[in-house]
Design a protein around this motif. Structure first.
Motif, PDB file in Angstrom:
ATOM      1  N   GLY A 154      -0.016  -1.270  -6.842  1.00  0.00           N
ATOM      2  CA  GLY A 154       0.348  -1.327  -5.433  1.00  0.00           C
ATOM      3  C   GLY A 154       1.784  -0.912  -5.188  1.00  0.00           C
ATOM      4  N   LYS A 155       2.033  -0.307  -4.037  1.00  0.00           N
ATOM      5  CA  LYS A 155       3.362   0.098  -3.596  1.00  0.00           C
ATOM      6  C   LYS A 155       3.583  -0.456  -2.195  1.00  0.00           C
ATOM      7  N   ILE A 156       4.638  -1.257  -2.025  1.00  0.00           N
ATOM      8  CA  ILE A 156       4.946  -1.843  -0.722  1.00  0.00           C
ATOM      9  C   ILE A 156       5.778  -0.851   0.081  1.00  0.00           C
ATOM     10  N   ARG A 157       5.326  -0.567   1.283  1.00  0.00           N
ATOM     11  CA  ARG A 157       6.079   0.326   2.171  1.00  0.00           C
ATOM     12  C   ARG A 157       6.286  -0.387   3.502  1.00  0.00           C
ATOM     13  N   MET A 158       7.514  -0.852   3.737  1.00  0.00           N
ATOM     14  CA  MET A 158       7.836  -1.490   5.004  1.00  0.00           C
ATOM     15  C   MET A 158       8.137  -0.412   6.044  1.00  0.00           C
ATOM     16  N   LYS A 159       7.480  -0.519   7.186  1.00  0.00           N
ATOM     17  CA  LYS A 159       7.645   0.484   8.240  1.00  0.00           C
ATOM     18  C   LYS A 159       8.574   0.023   9.359  1.00  0.00           C
ATOM     19  N   ARG A 187      14.107 -15.106  14.473  1.00  0.00           N
ATOM     20  CA  ARG A 187      12.924 -14.628  13.753  1.00  0.00           C
ATOM     21  C   ARG A 187      13.067 -13.145  13.419  1.00  0.00           C
ATOM     22  N   ILE A 188      12.352 -12.755  12.359  1.00  0.00           N
ATOM     23  CA  ILE A 188      12.283 -11.357  11.950  1.00  0.00           C
ATOM     24  C   ILE A 188      10.819 -10.946  11.965  1.00  0.00           C
ATOM     25  N   ASN A 189      10.511  -9.901  12.686  1.00  0.00           N
ATOM     26  CA  ASN A 189       9.160  -9.347  12.720  1.00  0.00           C
ATOM     27  C   ASN A 189       9.104  -8.143  11.789  1.00  0.00           C
ATOM     28  N   LEU A 190       8.117  -8.149  10.897  1.00  0.00           N
ATOM     29  CA  LEU A 190       8.001  -7.008   9.997  1.00  0.00           C
ATOM     30  C   LEU A 190       6.567  -6.550   9.854  1.00  0.00           C
ATOM     31  N   SER A 191       6.467  -5.269   9.565  1.00  0.00           N
ATOM     32  CA  SER A 191       5.140  -4.675   9.379  1.00  0.00           C
ATOM     33  C   SER A 191       5.245  -3.540   8.371  1.00  0.00           C
ATOM     34  N   GLY A 192       4.117  -3.261   7.745  1.00  0.00           N
ATOM     35  CA  GLY A 192       4.064  -2.197   6.756  1.00  0.00           C
ATOM     36  C   GLY A 192       2.694  -2.138   6.119  1.00  0.00           C
ATOM     37  N   ASP A 193       2.630  -1.586   4.928  1.00  0.00           N
ATOM     38  CA  ASP A 193       1.365  -1.441   4.213  1.00  0.00           C
ATOM     39  C   ASP A 193       1.573  -1.684   2.726  1.00  0.00           C
ATOM     40  N   LEU A 194       0.542  -2.194   2.097  1.00  0.00           N
ATOM     41  CA  LEU A 194       0.467  -2.231   0.648  1.00  0.00           C
ATOM     42  C   LEU A 194      -0.478  -1.115   0.239  1.00  0.00           C
ATOM     43  N   GLU A 195       0.086  -0.047  -0.313  1.00  0.00           N
ATOM     44  CA  GLU A 195      -0.717   1.107  -0.715  1.00  0.00           C
ATOM     45  C   GLU A 195      -1.258   0.881  -2.129  1.00  0.00           C
ATOM     46  N   LEU A 196      -2.554   1.110  -2.292  1.00  0.00           N
ATOM     47  CA  LEU A 196      -3.237   0.808  -3.555  1.00  0.00           C
ATOM     48  C   LEU A 196      -3.774   2.077  -4.205  1.00  0.00           C
ATOM     49  N   ASN A 197      -3.636   2.126  -5.515  1.00  0.00           N
ATOM     50  CA  ASN A 197      -4.276   3.173  -6.312  1.00  0.00           C
ATOM     51  C   ASN A 197      -5.109   2.482  -7.389  1.00  0.00           C
ATOM     52  N   ILE A 198      -6.424   2.727  -7.365  1.00  0.00           N
ATOM     53  CA  ILE A 198      -7.366   2.012  -8.232  1.00  0.00           C
ATOM     54  C   ILE A 198      -8.041   2.999  -9.174  1.00  0.00           C
ATOM     55  N   LEU A 199      -8.004   2.685 -10.461  1.00  0.00           N
ATOM     56  CA  LEU A 199      -8.729   3.457 -11.458  1.00  0.00           C
ATOM     57  C   LEU A 199      -9.931   2.643 -11.922  1.00  0.00           C
ATOM     58  N   LEU A 239      -3.677  -2.050   2.496  1.00  0.00           N
ATOM     59  CA  LEU A 239      -3.835  -3.298   3.228  1.00  0.00           C
ATOM     60  C   LEU A 239      -2.635  -3.444   4.156  1.00  0.00           C
ATOM     61  N   PRO A 240      -2.860  -3.774   5.435  1.00  0.00           N
ATOM     62  CA  PRO A 240      -1.742  -3.901   6.383  1.00  0.00           C
ATOM     63  C   PRO A 240      -0.924  -5.167   6.118  1.00  0.00           C
ATOM     64  N   ILE A 241       0.384  -5.043   6.341  1.00  0.00           N
ATOM     65  CA  ILE A 241       1.310  -6.175   6.215  1.00  0.00           C
ATOM     66  C   ILE A 241       1.863  -6.500   7.594  1.00  0.00           C
TER      67      ILE A 241
END
Length: 520
Positions: free
Chosen positions: A46-51, A59-71, A88-90
């Motif tokens: 997985g690679k976390i990419r905060m957008k 408060r801090i609002n955050l969003s991004g994605d956990l990008e997955l590569n599956i073998l 998967l959305p974050i």
């Protein structure tokens, strides 16, 4: 009565807050129709990419994605390895008391746990734990009184060590490279996975800019173009350098720069012989720069006017200062032994590594870092019914980093980077892992200072009758000439002259001194 004093604005960068949290992600991944059914998951990375990271009130609002590569392998009895990608959305909120929208917020993310299980031949269940650390900085401005001789005032001068912000800036570096595989390597059919990371980073401040130099390491896992499903590995080192322009930076500036691969793609092209051996690499690196200069300012920490009633307004400020920054590179060599239920090795394939810092402590000029290197090794098996296998091991490590002046109460931040990883087979059940790890430690300490923001003299315009007086005073523990002079409404100079003291710093408890005081 109020008087006009010469003033100076001091700008302090203060800690606005720090908060740690965890995000639990769960989701189902459906295999695309173009892919065969799933039999066994070999690996899931997985690679976390905060957008978006947005500060608000408390408060801090955050969003991004956990990008997955599956073998994975298929359930059709084939020896081939297949790959699928998903995300998967974050979405999360971090509560932080005292935060406001004007503060600068930095987020550090760590993928602490990732698990992928087969639910059925078309569905996978993914669970992930993401560790988050949010740190906020605020800018605090203080108008302070400048120490000046005269006006009948006695000033207690102090030194304020400041780290004044020069710039906060983001920029992008783009690497476009054409990599041609030699004839000895198999031509490319499908790229199953691609890993990019930076090694040998060198970041140097210059006049008006920062030089960035590093090596981009590319590792790919691919099948050949013959349709046999045979898996191949290729690694390439791509040097790159560039400059980030920033006004105000000098070679003496202190800098902190995070380099992160924000986007990467590989396209296959044909070589001169018409074979798919050319890889067009396009990588974007995001650089986030903080730069500051260290200086000392003369400030007033206390004041009084002998013979007058004085009211001193003071502000106590707390701010971080840098104790030191250092890099430490070390190597790990570890024997990897397969368990009895793990299939014997024939040939090494690809090796992945993930670093997780578990504990950082400091004491007496030393920082100790403890962590775990988790390795996943894809290898080719000796058994005919299982061509490709995967083994996963955790390797704990402990490393001491020397840093002069660091103490237990300091705040330590450590950035880790896996510079190199390799695995060599020694026998069908044993191999040796080599890893090169870079740790970058940054130590800060909270300092407290009391600054004079205003001075008021009462009845200063009226003439006052001064009566001479004398007293023998016995110096007490913790006394200074400043405290004694202020207490008896006289001056340090007068005490030194009357007692024939040459060094004002060499008074000691029990010493008797003569005070000629001013009495209203």
């Amino acid at each position: 009565m109020p008087m006009e004093w010469e003033r100076e604005e001091i700008i302090l960068k203060q800690q606005g807050g720090k908060q740690s949290s965890q995000i639990l992600l769960e989701g189902d991944i459906i295999a695309p129709d173009s892919k065969p059914d799933v039999n066994e998951v070999l690996s899931c990375h997985g690679k976390i990419r905060m957008k978006d990271v947005r500060a608000g009130e408390d408060r801090i609002n955050l969003s991004g994605d956990l990008e997955l590569n599956i073998l994975y392998t298929s359930d059709k009895g084939e020896d081939a390895v297949y790959a699928m990608t998903a995300s998967l959305p974050i979405e999360d909120v971090i509560n932080m008391d005292g935060l406001d929208k004007d503060m600068q917020v930095k987020i550090r993310t760590v993928l602490e746990h990732l698990d992928c299980q087969v639910i059925n031949d078309r569905k996978l269940g993914v669970k992930a734990v993401i560790g988050l650390t949010a740190a906020a900085d605020r800018v605090h401005k203080v108008d302070v009184v400048v120490p000046l001789n005269g006006n009948g005032m006695a000033f207690l001068d102090g030194k304020l060590r400041l780290e004044e912000a020069v710039t906060e800036k983001k920029d992008r570096f783009t690497i476009k490279e054409e990599v041609t595989l030699p004839q000895t390597a198999a031509a490319v059919g499908e790229i199953l996975s691609s890993e990019f990371y930076l090694a040998d980073q060198e970041i140097r401040p210059m006049d008006g800019k920062v030089m960035v130099r590093s090596n981009l390491i590319m590792d790919i896992l691919y099948t050949d173009d013959q349709g046999s499903g045979t898996v191949h590995v290729w690694s390439e080192k791509i040097p790159f350098s560039g400059y980030l322009e920033a006004d105000g930076i000098t070679p003496k500036s202190m800098i902190e720069m995070d380099l992160d691969i924000s986007d990467a793609s590989i396209k296959t092209a044909l070589d001169d012989d018409g074979e798919p051996r050319v890889l067009d690499v396009d990588v974007t690196i995001l650089g986030e720069l903080s730069a500051w200069d260290v200086s000392e300012k003369d400030v007033v920490t206390d004041a009084y006017a002998p013979g007058m009633e004085t009211e001193v307004m003071q502000e106590t400020v707390t701010y971080p200062i840098s104790i030191g920054r250092t890099k430490n590179q070390f190597s790990l060599k570890e024997k990897i032994t397969l368990d009895k239920n793990e299939r014997p090795m024939l040939q090494a394939g690809k090796c992945w590594g993930t670093l997780l810092i578990q504990d950082v402590t400091a004491e007496n000029d030393m920082i100790e870092v403890e962590g775990v290197l988790t390795v996943e090794i894809l290898y080719f098996c000796q058994e005919d019914d299982h061509a490709v296998c995967m083994v996963k091991k955790g390797i704990p490590f402990s490393q001491k980093i020397e840093m002069k002046g660091v103490a237990a109460e300091d705040e330590i931040k450590v950035k880790e980077n896996l510079e190199e990883i390799d695995f060599q087979i020694l026998s069908d059940k044993e191999g040796e892992l080599f890893a090169s790890i870079m740790l970058e430690a940054d130590a800060k300490r909270l300092e407290t200072a009391q600054l004079v923001t205003d001075i008021r003299l009462k009845d200063a315009e009226k003439s006052q009758r001064h009566l001479a007086g004398a007293v023998i005073y016995k110096v007490q523990p913790g006394d200074s000439l400043w405290k004694i002079a202020k207490r008896f409404d006289t001056t340090i100079e007068r005490i030194l002259m009357v007692n024939d003291i040459e060094d004002p710093n060499k008074i000691y408890p029990g010493q008797k001194i003569l005070i000629i005081k001013m009495i209203r």
